[in-house]
Design a protein around this motif. Sequence first.
Motif, PDB file in Angstrom:
ATOM      1  N   UNK A   1       0.855  -1.186   0.000  1.00  0.00           N
ATOM      2  CA  UNK A   1       0.000   0.000   0.000  1.00  0.00           C
ATOM      3  C   UNK A   1       0.894   1.240   0.000  1.00  0.00           C
ATOM      4  N   UNK A   2       0.672   2.121  -0.964  1.00  0.00           N
ATOM      5  CA  UNK A   2       1.391   3.395  -1.001  1.00  0.00           C
ATOM      6  C   UNK A   2       0.386   4.506  -0.734  1.00  0.00           C
ATOM      7  N   UNK A   3       0.589   5.200   0.393  1.00  0.00           N
ATOM      8  CA  UNK A   3      -0.253   6.331   0.767  1.00  0.00           C
ATOM      9  C   UNK A   3       0.384   7.603   0.240  1.00  0.00           C
ATOM     10  N   UNK A   4      -0.299   8.284  -0.669  1.00  0.00           N
ATOM     11  CA  UNK A   4       0.256   9.453  -1.343  1.00  0.00           C
ATOM     12  C   UNK A   4      -0.264  10.752  -0.727  1.00  0.00           C
ATOM     13  N   UNK A   5       0.656  11.678  -0.531  1.00  0.00           N
ATOM     14  CA  UNK A   5       0.334  12.998  -0.001  1.00  0.00           C
ATOM     15  C   UNK A   5       0.800  14.039  -1.023  1.00  0.00           C
ATOM     16  N   UNK A   6      -0.115  14.557  -1.843  1.00  0.00           N
ATOM     17  CA  UNK A   6       0.271  15.467  -2.933  1.00  0.00           C
ATOM     18  C   UNK A   6       0.860  16.773  -2.398  1.00  0.00           C
ATOM     19  N   UNK A   7       1.992  17.157  -2.948  1.00  0.00           N
ATOM     20  CA  UNK A   7       2.636  18.426  -2.586  1.00  0.00           C
ATOM     21  C   UNK A   7       2.227  19.478  -3.616  1.00  0.00           C
ATOM     22  N   UNK A   8       1.494  20.475  -3.166  1.00  0.00           N
ATOM     23  CA  UNK A   8       1.052  21.562  -4.043  1.00  0.00           C
ATOM     24  C   UNK A   8       1.913  22.810  -3.886  1.00  0.00           C
ATOM     25  N   UNK A   9       2.549  22.958  -2.720  1.00  0.00           N
ATOM     26  CA  UNK A   9       3.402  24.128  -2.475  1.00  0.00           C
ATOM     27  C   UNK A   9       4.481  23.753  -1.475  1.00  0.00           C
ATOM     28  N   UNK A  10       5.592  24.496  -1.505  1.00  0.00           N
ATOM     29  CA  UNK A  10       6.741  24.229  -0.641  1.00  0.00           C
ATOM     30  C   UNK A  10       7.185  25.539  -0.011  1.00  0.00           C
TER      31      UNK A  10
ATOM     32  N   UNK B   1       5.549  11.434  -0.604  1.00  0.00           N
ATOM     33  CA  UNK B   1       5.231  12.807  -0.974  1.00  0.00           C
ATOM     34  C   UNK B   1       5.114  12.838  -2.490  1.00  0.00           C
ATOM     35  N   UNK B   2       3.896  13.057  -2.976  1.00  0.00           N
ATOM     36  CA  UNK B   2       3.610  12.944  -4.404  1.00  0.00           C
ATOM     37  C   UNK B   2       3.706  14.306  -5.077  1.00  0.00           C
ATOM     38  N   UNK B   3       3.824  14.263  -6.413  1.00  0.00           N
ATOM     39  CA  UNK B   3       3.882  15.488  -7.214  1.00  0.00           C
ATOM     40  C   UNK B   3       5.137  16.301  -6.906  1.00  0.00           C
ATOM     41  N   UNK B   4       6.158  15.620  -6.389  1.00  0.00           N
ATOM     42  CA  UNK B   4       7.417  16.322  -6.103  1.00  0.00           C
ATOM     43  C   UNK B   4       8.572  15.336  -6.203  1.00  0.00           C
ATOM     44  N   UNK B   5       9.765  15.872  -6.322  1.00  0.00           N
ATOM     45  CA  UNK B   5      10.967  15.039  -6.280  1.00  0.00           C
ATOM     46  C   UNK B   5      12.092  15.801  -5.612  1.00  0.00           C
ATOM     47  N   UNK B   6      13.050  15.054  -5.103  1.00  0.00           N
ATOM     48  CA  UNK B   6      14.290  15.632  -4.601  1.00  0.00           C
ATOM     49  C   UNK B   6      15.338  15.432  -5.684  1.00  0.00           C
ATOM     50  N   UNK B   7      15.896  16.531  -6.160  1.00  0.00           N
ATOM     51  CA  UNK B   7      16.914  16.481  -7.208  1.00  0.00           C
ATOM     52  C   UNK B   7      18.300  16.681  -6.604  1.00  0.00           C
ATOM     53  N   UNK B   8      19.233  15.809  -6.973  1.00  0.00           N
ATOM     54  CA  UNK B   8      20.638  15.981  -6.598  1.00  0.00           C
ATOM     55  C   UNK B   8      21.366  16.712  -7.711  1.00  0.00           C
ATOM     56  N   UNK B   9      21.945  17.883  -7.379  1.00  0.00           N
ATOM     57  CA  UNK B   9      22.516  18.768  -8.405  1.00  0.00           C
ATOM     58  C   UNK B   9      23.932  19.171  -8.006  1.00  0.00           C
ATOM     59  N   UNK B  10      24.837  19.203  -8.970  1.00  0.00           N
ATOM     60  CA  UNK B  10      26.184  19.665  -8.710  1.00  0.00           C
ATOM     61  C   UNK B  10      26.225  21.195  -8.665  1.00  0.00           C
TER      62      UNK B  10
ATOM     63  N   UNK C   1       7.697  13.847   7.360  1.00  0.00           N
ATOM     64  CA  UNK C   1       6.655  14.846   7.599  1.00  0.00           C
ATOM     65  C   UNK C   1       5.254  14.236   7.585  1.00  0.00           C
ATOM     66  N   UNK C   2       5.104  13.088   6.918  1.00  0.00           N
ATOM     67  CA  UNK C   2       3.767  12.479   6.807  1.00  0.00           C
ATOM     68  C   UNK C   2       3.677  11.130   7.522  1.00  0.00           C
ATOM     69  N   UNK C   3       4.683  10.794   8.302  1.00  0.00           N
ATOM     70  CA  UNK C   3       4.715   9.438   8.864  1.00  0.00           C
ATOM     71  C   UNK C   3       3.535   9.152   9.796  1.00  0.00           C
ATOM     72  N   UNK C   4       2.981  10.189  10.426  1.00  0.00           N
ATOM     73  CA  UNK C   4       1.867   9.976  11.355  1.00  0.00           C
ATOM     74  C   UNK C   4       0.527  10.438  10.781  1.00  0.00           C
ATOM     75  N   UNK C   5       0.495  10.734   9.490  1.00  0.00           N
ATOM     76  CA  UNK C   5      -0.721  11.246   8.865  1.00  0.00           C
ATOM     77  C   UNK C   5      -1.445  10.148   8.085  1.00  0.00           C
ATOM     78  N   UNK C   6      -2.736  10.334   7.914  1.00  0.00           N
ATOM     79  CA  UNK C   6      -3.543   9.417   7.114  1.00  0.00           C
ATOM     80  C   UNK C   6      -3.926  10.105   5.802  1.00  0.00           C
ATOM     81  N   UNK C   7      -3.824   9.402   4.684  1.00  0.00           N
ATOM     82  CA  UNK C   7      -4.118  10.025   3.388  1.00  0.00           C
ATOM     83  C   UNK C   7      -5.613  10.079   3.095  1.00  0.00           C
ATOM     84  N   UNK C   8      -5.978  10.877   2.098  1.00  0.00           N
ATOM     85  CA  UNK C   8      -7.323  10.801   1.563  1.00  0.00           C
ATOM     86  C   UNK C   8      -7.514   9.445   0.883  1.00  0.00           C
ATOM     87  N   UNK C   9      -8.713   8.921   0.910  1.00  0.00           N
ATOM     88  CA  UNK C   9      -8.978   7.598   0.358  1.00  0.00           C
ATOM     89  C   UNK C   9      -8.552   7.492  -1.098  1.00  0.00           C
ATOM     90  N   UNK C  10      -8.798   8.563  -1.867  1.00  0.00           N
ATOM     91  CA  UNK C  10      -8.474   8.529  -3.294  1.00  0.00           C
ATOM     92  C   UNK C  10      -6.964   8.597  -3.560  1.00  0.00           C
TER      93      UNK C  10
END
Length: 443
Positions: A4-13, A96-105, A170-179
Amino acid sequence: MRLEIDNFPVEEMQFGDETSYNDGLLTINKEEALEVVKKDEHITEADIVFARPGEEKRIVPVKEAVEPRYKEDDGAVFPGVTDDVESVGSGKTKALKNCSVLGIGKHWGSFGDGLIDMSGEGAKYTYFSQLNNICLVADTDEEFERHEQQKKNHAIRWATHRLAKYLATAVKDLEPQKEDVEEFELAPITKRDKKTQELPSVVYVMQPQSQIEELGYNDLVYGWDTNRMLPTLMHPNEILDGAIIGGSYMCCSSKWATYDFQNCPTIKKLYEQHGETINFLGVIMSNLNVVLEQKERAALFVQQLSTSLGADAAIIAEEGYGNTDADFIECFKLLEEAGIKTVGMTNECTGSDGHSQPLVSLDDAADAIVSCGNVSALIELPPMETVIGELESLARDGLAGGWEDDEKLGPSVREDDSIIMANDSMFCGDQVLGWSPKTVKEF
């Protein structure tokens, strides 16, 4: 095995006092995050900046992309890399959905690094322009490879994985929306219901990058260098759940970043069709080699595993082009010889003049290939308002699609900071794992 993958969409940072997630807003304690990054003493400089879709930002040299993940009960997120070696692919994972961590030189690039434009013409060439990107911009004291064209980029890549794991807490103790919950469950092959067993059986053959005999450049499976493995059967959940991380060796448009493995569209599509139109047998994780005998041996293993599983059809995808085409075609040929209908997914290389054979090796058996792009295609892009990283690296450091000077085209990086480059340097731009938007025209 059920995942089960619980997704938490990131809309802003934003940056703030505490790393947290609330209704689409990801807040990052920057000082704490950088402490996680600098656990490796080889990181000499590091900063975190944001890049959002539509912003006039150019990012280069990009070395890695990772989706932030947290495993229930503090389980392994990237086994053998950030964590001890333990099985993944079951239980609950938070993302954390809709986002990525980029490694950049911050300064130095290499052959396997790439470029991302967050807006304009360049944005269409890479999936990562559509994501909210948390950019780790760092430099290291790895002097032994600083001026090498091919770099392991170990410190920055591993720091990217540590940062991704930290952010997901940041989301380890949170519950996602069903969808926002994804479920992936595949019963053992011999335990499936009669309806499923009567459907055409399909296996997915993945050929991750594994050509470099020196350790540290290739993709890793449970932390194990893929150059040291023979083709093996994997449960698709393992791949979606962090068992594989991307390497540093491969021209960048062909590369599969860790994010690509975590979100592999072909695996998800096969899951969608499982029990409806197909019987999804699983994934054969193969490898790519340099010596002909090694290529033949790996293809024999793929053929034997596929026939033993009872596959009627196969999809095969290669990470790379050129020398790796021989592995791709050899597997294709042996699968077809075994009566297994095979479709291939790859990009191609026609050369700068467009006249070269698109794949180094071809065979009549390979009569169903999906082209995901041409690494040689030239791309011209105007300057961007902001550069994250160092634009000069594109021309100076041997990125696969850049050059210092050309008698006809001039330098890749022009005086006004506009650029001309080959598609080769678009970060994971050809998206061979199943989400390439590219198509062809008939003339």
